[in-house]
Design an enzyme around this catalytic site. Structure first.
Site, short mmCIF file in Angstrom:
data_model
loop_
_atom_site.label_atom_id
_atom_site.label_comp_id
_atom_site.label_asym_id
_atom_site.label_seq_id
_atom_site.Cartn_x
_atom_site.Cartn_y
_atom_site.Cartn_z
N ARG A 1 -13.11 -18.27 4.87
CA ARG A 1 -12.04 -18.59 5.80
C ARG A 1 -12.51 -18.67 7.25
NH1 ARG A 1 -7.04 -14.81 3.56
NH2 ARG A 1 -6.38 -16.23 1.89
N ALA B 1 0.83 -1.21 0.00
CA ALA B 1 0.00 0.00 0.00
C ALA B 1 0.86 1.25 0.00
CB ALA B 1 -0.93 -0.01 1.22
N GLY C 1 -1.23 -16.53 -2.13
CA GLY C 1 -2.22 -17.12 -3.03
C GLY C 1 -2.45 -16.38 -4.32
N LEU D 1 -4.47 -8.22 -1.45
CA LEU D 1 -3.53 -7.66 -2.43
C LEU D 1 -4.24 -6.65 -3.33
CD1 LEU D 1 -1.26 -10.64 -3.60
CD2 LEU D 1 -0.62 -8.66 -2.23
N GLU E 1 -3.96 -2.54 5.24
CA GLU E 1 -4.57 -3.24 6.37
C GLU E 1 -4.91 -2.33 7.53
OE1 GLU E 1 -2.49 -6.84 7.21
OE2 GLU E 1 -3.71 -7.33 8.97
N ALA F 1 2.10 -12.58 1.15
CA ALA F 1 0.84 -12.93 0.49
C ALA F 1 1.14 -13.93 -0.62
CB ALA F 1 0.17 -11.69 -0.07
#
Length: 544
Positions: free
Chosen positions: A363, A99, A132, A473, A457, A130
């Protein structure tokens, strides 16, 4: 964390029940998802929240450990700044992750001079962890509407619709921007190799829209962003410079920040026309005793500083515990195993050899289901560790090339654990992964404090009370870029007039009225086990 169960199935017994080549039976579910969350997710525990006693959100719920941080007293006072000559810039970006670097590049594109301050080094952040991928609705079978609906549903309807709409609408352009900078994405097989980006499905979604680079997507992105920032002569990067306080002017605007230069053990005052706060999350607070997947600097600094200045927060009683943190060996506990492994077909199996949850449910639901298995004695125990199995042998028997083509990080983690994932399942347990709430912002990252913009975040409202894989992301680049552009426009080359710590004095009066003036100090800068003491560190500068 402290495990509630007094019984678990020994590892050897559980492994014997995991038959090679067998398809484990899914146990019928007796609870609704809402009942499962209410009974087992850490956000719903009896000690999960307390009301804040001071500040803009007074009376609203917050995790108790986080409340102690954001209601803390300041580390510094006016006397600390008397002999410090300020430096000036148009935009000060605090935070060297995705960010922060996106905001920096956007502010530069808008013509601003930028100082980027990183607590550790530029790139040391959750972004590099990160694995995935990133969501973007670019497939012919997908749409912005589906991405919006999935995100709102995954967050239990608590996301702010305007922010979610901005998130999904900017996604295709973010992908083009990243590719233009040099980020590599995996390509799909097909009659025209290289013509299409590979897409995978994430838990809680209705379409395959995860774009990735192997299973270290964030690392690949951060590599490119760091190079772009460091090559820009209009950016001054201050590494090893944690922020200890924001500055305010006579009209209550954010006017810069006070940094602590770890190399020279001295404060550095930065005046700025606008500030972008991109300090990340709070994983290293280890809420409720959980291990964490977060990087060393994730200690909620930005939340404490923004709240002290008057910024409104939201959903600061909501956190994400990623289902697949590694549970064994103990020295790796909390390390992340990407959701991509479940997305590719790996199953979760308890100590009885049963599947107990749809692995691609949201999740928070998967996490609650794992915690239930462990609490009710169906977990697996090994050398004091507790968890369930991630059945990698079955997955790799079907797709033996995955470890060398898509799951590079998993192969590396398994090697460190001394486990051959083709022959032995990994033991997993939820790990504290993400802070769902944070500073309330608008579409341009504007907080309720003029001159203070936030991205990443540290913000709240985008993901509701549960984030989907790949939307973090996306979030940091969508709102990082928008915050950087807005901050540059706000700064306008005009620095504020008189500036200082008047907001700290107001805050201390409020703490005094509430009987809290002798409470903890914040930001804490580093985890408790780092044993970092600001004043002690400064005193070291005067020794020998």
């Amino acid at each position: 964390m402290t495990h509630a169960t007094t019984f678990a199935i020994p590892y050897a017994d559980a492994l014997a029940r995991l038959s090679p080549g067998a398809d484990p039976v899914m146990r019928p579910e007796a609870l609704s998802r809402e009942q499962l969350l209410e009974a087992y997710h850490p956000d719903h525990g009896a000690d999960a929240r307390v009301p804040l006693r001071v500040g803009a959100n007074r009376g609203e719920p917050c995790h108790p450990a986080l409340a102690r941080i954001i209601e803390g007293n300041a580390l510094i006072g006016d006397v600390d700044l008397v002999a410090v000559d300020p430096i000036a810039t148009d935009v000060l970006v605090i935070g060297g992750g995705g960010a922060g670097t996106a905001a920096t590049l956007a502010a530069r594109a808008a013509g601003a001079e930028v100082i980027l301050a990183a607590k550790l080094r530029i790139g040391d952040s959750n972004t590099v962890m990160a694995e995935g991928g990133i969501q973007a609705a670019i497939g012919e079978d997908d749409s912005l509407r589906r991405h919006f609906d999935d995100t709102m549903k995954g967050g239990h309807g608590a996301g702010f619709p305007q922010l979610v709409a901005q998130l999904v609408s900017d996604a295709p352009d973010v992908i083009r921007w990243l590719i233009g900078l040099g980020v590599n994405f995996d390509l799909a097989d097909g009659p025209a190799p290289g013509a299409r980006l590979m897409r995978k499905r994430a838990g809680g979604t209705t379409a395959a829209r995860i774009l990735s680079h192997r299973d270290f997507t964030g690392l690949e992105m951060m590599r490119v962003l760091r190079e772009a920032v460091e090559l820009d002569r209009g950016v001054t990067v201050l590494n090893r410079s944690p922020v200890v306080e924001l500055l305010s002017d006579e009209r209550g605007r954010c006017a810069g920040a006070v940094l602590y230069d770890l190399e020279h053990r001295a404060f550095r005052v930065v005046r700025a026309g606008a500030v972008v706060l991109a300090t990340g999350g709070a994983g290293r607070l280890h809420l409720t005793g959980f291990a964490t997947s977060n990087h060393y600097g994730a200690t909620a600094d930005g939340l404490a500083l923004a709240y002290r200045m008057g910024a409104r927060l939201r959903d600061v009683d909501s956190f994400q515990y990623h289902p697949t943190g590694i549970a064994w060996p103990p020295h790796l506990a909390g390390g992340l195993i990407s959701e991509a492994v479940r997305s590719l077909g790996a199953k979760l199996v308890n100590g009885l050899g049963e599947r107990f949850i749809d692995e691609l449910a949201p999740r928070d639901v998967v996490t609650a289901a794992i915690l239930r298995e462990c609490a009710e004695g169906r977990g697996v125990s090994r050398d004091g560790g507790l968890g369930v199995f991630l059945d990698t042998p079955a997955l790799l028997a079907e797709k033996p090339d995955l470890l060398t083509t898509q799951l590079i990080s998993l192969a590396h983690l398994a090697h460190r654990a001394g486990v051959d994932p083709a022959r032995e399942p990994l033991m997993i347990y939820p790990t504290l992964h993400y802070q769902n709430g944070g500073v309330a912002i608008d579409r341009d990252g504007t907080s309720s404090v003029p001159g203070l913009y936030c991205a990443g975040e540290v913000t709240g409202g985008i993901h509701g009370r549960n984030r989907l894989m790949g939307n973090a992301l996306l979030d940091i680049f969508v709102f990082g870029r928008r915050a950087g552009t807005a901050a540059a426009d706000h700064a306008g080359g005009v620095l504020p007039g008189r500036f200082g710590l008047e907001h700290v004095q107001r805050w201390q009066r409020e703490l005094s009225h509430a009987g809290m003036i002798d409470g903890p100090r914040s930001p804490i800068l580093y985890p408790a086990y780092g044993h970092f003491d600001l004043r002690g560190h400064m005193a070291g500068a005067n020794q020998g």
